[in-house]
Design an enzyme around this catalytic site. Structure first.
Site, PDB file in Angstrom:
ATOM      1  N   ASP A 275      73.819 -10.002  80.888  1.00  8.07           N
ATOM      2  CA  ASP A 275      75.124  -9.456  80.528  1.00  8.07           C
ATOM      3  C   ASP A 275      76.068  -9.733  81.698  1.00  8.07           C
ATOM      4  OD1 ASP A 275      76.864  -7.878  78.762  1.00  8.07           O
ATOM      5  OD2 ASP A 275      76.892  -6.451  80.407  1.00  8.07           O
ATOM      6  N   GLU A 277      80.115  -8.669  83.473  1.00 12.71           N
ATOM      7  CA  GLU A 277      81.337  -7.868  83.478  1.00 12.71           C
ATOM      8  C   GLU A 277      82.445  -8.759  84.040  1.00 12.71           C
ATOM      9  OE1 GLU A 277      81.332  -5.110  81.985  1.00 12.71           O
ATOM     10  OE2 GLU A 277      79.170  -4.777  81.908  1.00 12.71           O
ATOM     11  N   HIS A 421      77.977  -0.161  80.522  1.00 10.28           N
ATOM     12  CA  HIS A 421      78.982  -1.155  80.898  1.00 10.28           C
ATOM     13  C   HIS A 421      78.798  -1.691  82.325  1.00 10.28           C
ATOM     14  CE1 HIS A 421      81.051  -0.643  77.154  1.00 10.28           C
ATOM     15  NE2 HIS A 421      81.251   0.637  77.384  1.00 10.28           N
ATOM     16  N   ASP A 426      73.069  -2.815  81.108  1.00  8.51           N
ATOM     17  CA  ASP A 426      73.184  -3.307  79.730  1.00  8.51           C
ATOM     18  C   ASP A 426      72.070  -4.306  79.408  1.00  8.51           C
ATOM     19  OD1 ASP A 426      75.389  -1.762  79.431  1.00  8.51           O
ATOM     20  OD2 ASP A 426      76.843  -3.392  79.367  1.00  8.51           O
TER      21      ASP A 426
END
Length: 444
Positions: A275, A277, A421, A426
């Site tokens: 994942d 960000e 998040h 995640d």
């Protein structure tokens, strides 16, 4: 005429249409007075749409009554069905006439919108743009279908002009004395394949009178082996130019990057879940640049067990949007002294190795950021991937889920989401969700 006022009665073994003759007479008179001999070319599209809607409403009233009666009766319903069918036939004539005009006018209107957009794009290429639009191969009738949205045909037109500009540059740069005739061929089909085919037949039919036909030291054929490093578009242009120049090219090795293969079947137990960000962005309309990666988190799964973790913050070389910081709690101070994305993406590439990549909503989001960063760093991800978001959507109705977002799915299965998040958290919870979706897939 808002409605027909149909009165039917149902009793065991009997269905009657009590005011059939009255409704029929009233309907025939109304159709005759309002819709017979109407000239939609004169009245216009607005009237045609209005009439089409009204007639459809009357028709729906009849057909709905048919379905209602038929649901409870069979043989006793036949007589009434014939009466209702007759009403439908009275409405159908003017309804089809109005609808045919509406469909035709709307297509004409849509075609004008499409061509107006195309002309704006053509203006950017001056005379060349007009020739592209005039090509018999330019307009795609699929654009006129109701299911074809504005973005669909605009994207198609953009691609046509972008490709045509590249192709025309290639022809003009390499075709020499054949430029005019090859350009004519191109404008006819907007296809480089057609141009190449035509050039081959032209060369075959020409007499061998050029300098290569005369034996001398200057026309001895030879070859060089080159390694050309270029983008997909550049390589395609180079190959086209060589073809048009009549150069014989033999492809010995294809080192161009291949697109990542999408998997839809969760039948594997070893993979890497990841994942990312990002900084977020205020958008181009606010003169802000694109979002940048600020964290990559991943876990490596071997035979169903986590064996290794990856978690790296990234210096994005731009500020993080405050609203986004409130979501993932990553601040500018946290990333200011971290390595740049080129360094982190290389580490991540090494971490992934030849494992399958798994992630939630990665097809439309994360992979775009990852592959762009990889290209910039001179590496390429060629492993397959599976998107658990798309997989979960298949079971949403069956499982009666409200949505298929990762936090929601984690909560449904009772998984601990340590830091929602954050990329590393995640990725961990996504691995657990993957195996639950795998069970659902095996059961169905």
């Amino acid at each position: 005429m808002k409605d027909l006022g149909i009165i039917t009665n149902q009793t065991p073994g009997s269905v009657t249409f009590d005011n059939y003759q009255e409704v029929k007479t009233q309907l025939q008179r109304y159709i005759q007075d309002k819709f017979t001999n109407i000239d939609y070319e004169k009245e216009g599209l607005a009237i045609a749409i209005e009439n089409c809607d009204e007639l459809k409403g009357l028709r729906d009233e009849v057909t709905t009554r048919q379905k209602t009666l038929k649901a409870g009766y069979s043989a006793p319903y036949i007589t009434v069905e014939k009466m209702l069918d007759e009403l439908v036939s009275i409405i159908d004539g003017p309804y089809k006439c109005a609808k045919q005009y509406v469909d035709s006018a709307e297509k004409k209107q849509k075609k004008e919108q499409i061509l107006n957009y195309a002309m704006k794009k053509a203006d950017e290429l001056d005379k060349i743009g007009k020739r592209i639009i005039d090509s018999p191969a330019f307009f795609n009738d699929r654009w006129l279908l109701k299911g074809c949205k504005v973005k669909n045909y605009q994207d198609d037109i953009d691609k046509i002009f972008q490709q045509a500009a590249k192709d025309i540059n290639t022809i003009q740069a390499t075709a020499g004395d054949n430029t005019s005739i090859l350009m004519a061929q191109y404008y006819e089909t907007l296809s480089m394949n057609r141009v190449k085919s035509f050039l081959e037949s032209l060369n075959e039919s020409q007499e061998q009178t050029d300098s290569l036909a005369v034996e001398s030291e200057s026309n001895v054929l030879g070859y060089k082996i080159l390694k050309i490093t270029a983008t997909q578009d550049q390589m395609a242009s180079i190959m086209d130019q060589l073809d048009l120049m009549g150069v014989d090219v033999e492809e010995l090795e294809d080192g161009m990057p291949k697109a990542m293969k999408e998997l839809i079947k969760p039948d594997f137990y070893s993979f890497v879940v990841f994942d990312i960000e990002t900084t977020g962005t205020y958008g181009a309309a606010n003169r802000d640049g694109e979002a940048k990666i600020i964290e990559i988190g991943a876990v490596k799964i071997v035979d169903g067990e986590i064996v290794e973790r990856f978690d790296e913050l990234v210096n994005p070389e731009r500020d993080i949007v405050p609203m986004v910081t409130r979501i993932h709690h990553i601040t500018n101070e946290m990333v200011s002294d971290k390595p740049l994305v080129d360094e982190v993406i290389k580490k991540f590439h090494e971490f992934v190795g030849d494992n399958i990549l798994v992630g939630h909503n990665i097809k439309s989001s994360d992979l775009r950021y990852i592959t762009k960063a990889a290209d910039k760093a001179g590496i390429h991800f060629s492993v397959p991937f599976l998107d658990t978001y798309l997989l979960a959507k298949k079971f949403k109705k069956q499982m009666k889920w409200e949505n298929v977002k990762l936090p929601y799915l984690a909560k449904q299965y009772g998984f601990e989401h340590k830091e929602e998040h954050r990329a590393w958290s995640d990725a961990e919870v996504n691995a657990q969700v993957y195996f639950e979706l795998q069970k659902l897939s095996l059961e169905n």
